[in-house]
Design an enzyme around this catalytic site. Structure first.
Site: not given
Length: 389
Positions: A161-162, A346, A128-129, A373
């Site tokens: 936050i992942t 495509q 958590a940044l 990131e």
């Protein structure tokens, strides 16, 4: 030159690991990937399969009950899981992202307390940044941590936050000394069960829909003082050092997404017939897949090269160009992933644009690798600064 010069390639053990992970991913993860995306649900099947095979956090050292895998092995795990399902690859990737600050700067007690359950598969660890007003400018964060006797009290909200809400542990960056910029930021371990911790609603996203992205909200969260990671005021330095290692895992995820799209497209063009023959016989199509494979392999070699440097750095070696190569592989691999997945759509024509086929999902999943990131614009700034030092 000696004929015994070592081959510039992963070892037999690394390739055996790749085979093992690919077989597992094809059998246990890929069959659920479309459903996970469609329903925007956490890929529990993937977590269960990875934990059962000790592949959920392979980087954790053996002394804490982990597999002790090197950085290249970790890259290969993430790459092969991402080939099947990008959302699922964030399980091993984010476990590394969340724990590297502890590995780099945490006390022995902190490492033992938090790395051991991660190694056992009992908990996941998020990072958590970022904040709503502090994304690329992470040093502008507002979350505060105030010392109160033998505790710290945290207030603020972390954004994007992942695996938020699923992870038990969070590395949280917070300002402990206002007014001095990055030198006033410290890092802490916050637990999901700490009083005052809550989560925002799940973001409705373009891709990686199986991995929840949520705010982590901190309201008077009181934690023991020994949960600080490293010395007070060193949190931002730890955050930047962490990203030098973990940008490489995003490159790995991008490689896997691109490889999955290329593999599917190759199978399709050999089967699809137009004008009386397979479309793989047309030179224009052949040039497309040649370029896709060529650029993908170039990105892979740079990523593996960066992973080896990361491993040496984690063991104390001075690697002056680690920041450059980690940024370079992340930017290159993610750009390649976006190009390769777009070309795969495509090649499938109208079918590629439908959810009946996986390449449109892969194209949507690839986009985030250019953003999180550190955006690829930020990566280019980082690389330029390294070059101009």
């Amino acid at each position: 030159m000696s004929p015994d010069f070592p081959t510039y390639a992963p070892s037999e053990e690394h390739e055996l690991l790749r085979t093992t992970v690919r077989e597992l991913a094809d059998a246990k993860i890929a069959p659920h990937a479309a459903e996970v995306d469609e329903e925007s649900r956490f890929p529990q099947e993937a977590l269960d399969a990875l934990v059962q095979n000790d592949l959920h956090a392979v980087h954790v050292p053996e002394e804490y009950g982990g597999a002790g895998a090197d950085a290249l092995a970790t890259v290969i795990v993430i790459e092969e899981v991402a080939r099947a399902c990008a959302s699922s690859s964030l399980i091993p990737a984010v476990n590394k992202l969340g724990t590297v600050p502890v590995l780099l700067s945490g006390s022995d007690e902190l490492k033992k307390k938090y790395l051991t359950p991660v190694a056992k598969g009992e908990a996941m660890f998020s990072y958590a940044l970022s904040e709503a007003e502090a994304g690329s400018d992470a040093g502008g964060m507002k979350t505060r941590a105030v010392r109160d006797g033998d505790h710290w009290v945290l207030n603020g909200a972390k954004m994007w936050i992942t695996n938020a809400g699923v992870s038990e542990y969070y590395t949280v960056m917070a300002v402990t000394e206002p007014g001095v910029g990055a030198r006033g930021i410290s890092a802490f371990v916050v637990e999901k069960g700490d009083e005052g911790v809550s989560f925002g609603p799940k973001e409705k996203k373009l891709g990686i829909k199986g991995s929840p992205t949520r705010q982590v909200i901190l309201e008077n969260v009181r934690i023991p003082a020994d949960r600080i990671i490293g010395a007070e005021g060193t949190g931002f330095k730890t955050a930047l050092a962490t990203l030098d290692h973990t940008r490489i895992t995003i490159a790995a995820q991008a490689l896997g997404i691109a490889q999955g799209a290329l593999d599917y497209a190759l199978g399709y063009i050999k089967e699809r017939k137009q004008f009386g023959k397979s479309i793989s016989d047309f030179q224009g199509v052949q040039f497309m897949v040649a370029d896709m494979a060529m650029r993908l392999e170039g990105a892979r070699q740079l990523t593996y090269h960066a992973a080896i440097k990361s491993e040496r750095a984690m063991h104390g070696a001075k690697i002056p160009d680690l920041t450059f190569v980690s940024s370079a592989c992340k930017a290159l691999a993610s750009d390649v992933a976006m190009d390769v997945t777009t070309d795969a759509v495509q090649l499938l024509g109208g079918y590629g644009y439908t959810r009946e086929f996986p390449v449109e999902r892969m194209m949507r999943d690839a986009k985030i690798t250019q953003i999180y990131e550190g955006t690829n614009q930020i990566q280019r700034m980082v690389m330029a600064r390294q070059l101009l030092k």
